[in-house]
Design an enzyme around this catalytic site. Structure first.
Site, mmCIF file in Angstrom:
data_model
loop_
_atom_site.group_PDB
_atom_site.id
_atom_site.type_symbol
_atom_site.label_atom_id
_atom_site.label_comp_id
_atom_site.label_asym_id
_atom_site.label_seq_id
_atom_site.Cartn_x
_atom_site.Cartn_y
_atom_site.Cartn_z
ATOM 1 N N THR A 13 10.343 16.361 12.201
ATOM 2 C CA THR A 13 10.910 15.324 11.080
ATOM 3 C C THR A 13 11.011 13.865 11.334
ATOM 4 O O THR A 13 10.843 13.305 10.693
ATOM 5 C CB THR A 13 12.403 16.119 10.670
ATOM 6 O OG1 THR A 13 11.912 17.468 10.002
ATOM 7 C CG2 THR A 13 12.850 15.216 9.541
ATOM 8 N N ASP A 90 13.161 22.846 14.506
ATOM 9 C CA ASP A 90 13.228 24.285 14.333
ATOM 10 C C ASP A 90 13.110 25.213 15.661
ATOM 11 O O ASP A 90 13.536 26.184 15.875
ATOM 12 C CB ASP A 90 12.047 24.686 13.619
ATOM 13 C CG ASP A 90 12.429 24.290 12.056
ATOM 14 O OD1 ASP A 90 13.369 23.974 11.658
ATOM 15 O OD2 ASP A 90 11.227 24.087 11.244
ATOM 16 N N ARG A 246 18.585 42.729 21.023
ATOM 17 C CA ARG A 246 19.637 42.142 20.449
ATOM 18 C C ARG A 246 20.746 43.166 19.814
ATOM 19 O O ARG A 246 20.518 43.625 18.720
ATOM 20 C CB ARG A 246 19.234 41.163 19.170
ATOM 21 C CG ARG A 246 18.362 40.074 19.974
ATOM 22 C CD ARG A 246 17.911 39.036 19.081
ATOM 23 N NE ARG A 246 18.498 38.767 17.811
ATOM 24 C CZ ARG A 246 18.949 37.660 17.568
ATOM 25 N NH1 ARG A 246 19.002 36.740 18.376
ATOM 26 N NH2 ARG A 246 19.458 37.233 16.433
ATOM 27 N N CYS A 279 25.961 38.429 18.581
ATOM 28 C CA CYS A 279 27.047 37.321 18.421
ATOM 29 C C CYS A 279 26.705 35.836 18.907
ATOM 30 O O CYS A 279 26.056 36.098 20.015
ATOM 31 C CB CYS A 279 28.438 37.803 19.224
ATOM 32 S SG CYS A 279 29.139 39.191 18.655
HETATM 33 N N1 ASP Z 1 10.142 21.903 10.421
HETATM 34 C C1 ASP Z 1 10.672 20.654 11.384
HETATM 35 C C2 ASP Z 1 10.267 20.837 12.690
HETATM 36 O O1 ASP Z 1 10.968 21.572 13.430
HETATM 37 C C3 ASP Z 1 12.182 20.430 11.178
HETATM 38 C C4 ASP Z 1 12.753 19.522 11.979
HETATM 39 O O2 ASP Z 1 12.141 18.675 12.985
HETATM 40 O O3 ASP Z 1 13.885 19.253 11.799
HETATM 41 O O4 ASP Z 1 9.397 20.191 13.000
#
Ligand code: ASP
Length: 346
Positions: A13, A90, A246, A279
């Site tokens: 992002t 991510d 898990r 958890c």
């Molecule tokens: N979908 C984006 C990524 O992981 C989310 C981000 O960068 O915050 O590249």
């Protein structure tokens, strides 16, 4: 001497722009990113960069990308004082975990950061994250050694150990947390390091990068209603070498005979099964309840307080070394890069 920092721009992002047609965010090039952070020039550093072409959304991250990042760092290890990896949020915790295992004997900072809002947006968190990551990558202690000698995630107010981190929010600027380990630094008016939490390197050895990762691993989540046939099918998937199981609470699973027998049969076939808790905080104490005790007796390895991200990447790394299942099982329960705290199981 000015600090020399290498930025590895993978995408995420932080460098994204809006697609004019769909309005969805898509990765964009590094020069656009840097044009939007003119303040970087105020840092008296020598900064170079390597970029992924094309940059990617980190949901597309794969083992080959980890190899590219690790190679960019290893090939330039002697030329720079520190490294900043710009990455989507991510899968950032998976990348941080994988790199912590791949970069053996690391004793320079590898600081991974990104942002929740693109750098071109007025309220972006990207500018501050990038500047702080560069400052941490350049920081030296009173002996002249790098303050951070490990892979870490810098996000908003905290620096976290990479292989202890988890993405915890899709909305908040403080998007990461390490639920079982203290922050390596708190970011406020200044950067306040926790020297006890930072990884100590007693003898600087040459970097020993390992690029090979074996992806014959999977995870299985326990839940009430788990179907015996489906579990049996998953545990005998062709080529499967390792499974991160898990479990509930302190490492518990069902005590029913069919469940324990199915797990034991897989272990007997040589599948390595690692027990981590669902958890967010706390560790596996296999002998606290019968359900955990039965799993341990069936040959399931206690994962202590490993995050899922560290557990799955550590398996890929250990199998990638070409070790047999017994040796992988043995090493899974021993810390390699500060990823787990051993808790007595009995
Ligand atoms: N979908 C984006 C990524 O992981 C989310 C981000 O960068 O915050 O590249």
């Amino acid at each position: 001497m000015k600090p020399r920092i290498l930025i590895v721009y993978t995408g995420g992002t932080i460098g994204m722009i809006e697609d004019p047609v769909s309005k969805a965010l898509k990765p964009f090039d590094f020069s656009h990113l840097m044009e939007n952070v003119p303040k970087v020039k105020m840092l008296d550093y020598e900064i170079d960069n390597i970029q992924f072409t094309p940059p990617i959304d980190s949901s597309d991250m794969d083992v080959e990308h980890w190899q590219m990042i690790a190679r960019s760092i290893a090939d330039n290890y002697h030329k720079y004082d520190g490294f900043v990896v710009l990455h989507g949020t991510d899968t950032m915790a998976y990348t941080a975990s994988a790199l912590s295992f791949m970069l053996g004997n690391l004793c320079k900072p590898v600081i991974i950061t990104g942002s929740q809002l693109p750098i071109g947006e007025v309220r972006t968190d990207g500018e501050e994250n990038l500047i702080t990551a560069l400052q941490i990558a350049a920081d030296r202690d009173e002996t002249g050694c790098p303050t951070v000698r490990e892979v870490a995630i810098l996000f908003e107010n905290y620096l976290w150990r990479g292989n202890r981190s988890t993405k915890r929010s899709a909305d908040n600027f403080n998007a990461f947390k390490s639920n079982n380990y203290p922050a390596l630094a708190k970011i406020g008016l200044g950067i306040s390091f926790d020297y006890d939490a930072l990884r100590k390197i007693h003898r600087a050895l040459p970097l020993e990068p390992r690029y090979n990762l074996d992806t014959h691993v999977m995870s299985i989540d326990l839940f009430p209603g788990l179907n015996e046939n489906l579990l049996r099918y998953q545990l005998s998937a062709p080529g499967i070498k390792g499974i991160v199981l898990r479990t509930y609470g302190a490492g518990n699973g069902p005590t029913q005979k069919w469940f324990i027998d199915t797990v034991r049969e897989a272990v007997d076939r040589g599948v390595v099964i690692l027990n981590v808790t669902q958890c967010v905080n706390g560790a596996v104490h296999a002998s606290r309840y019968m359900g955990g005790d039965y799993l341990a007796a069936a040959g399931v390895i206690p994962g202590h307080d490993l995050t899922f991200e560290a557990a799955i990447t550590k398996m890929m790394y250990l199998f990638g070394l070409g070790l047999d299942s017994n040796e992988v099982a043995r090493r899974l329960a021993i810390p390699i890069a500060g990823e787990l705290t051993i808790t007595p199981q009995r």
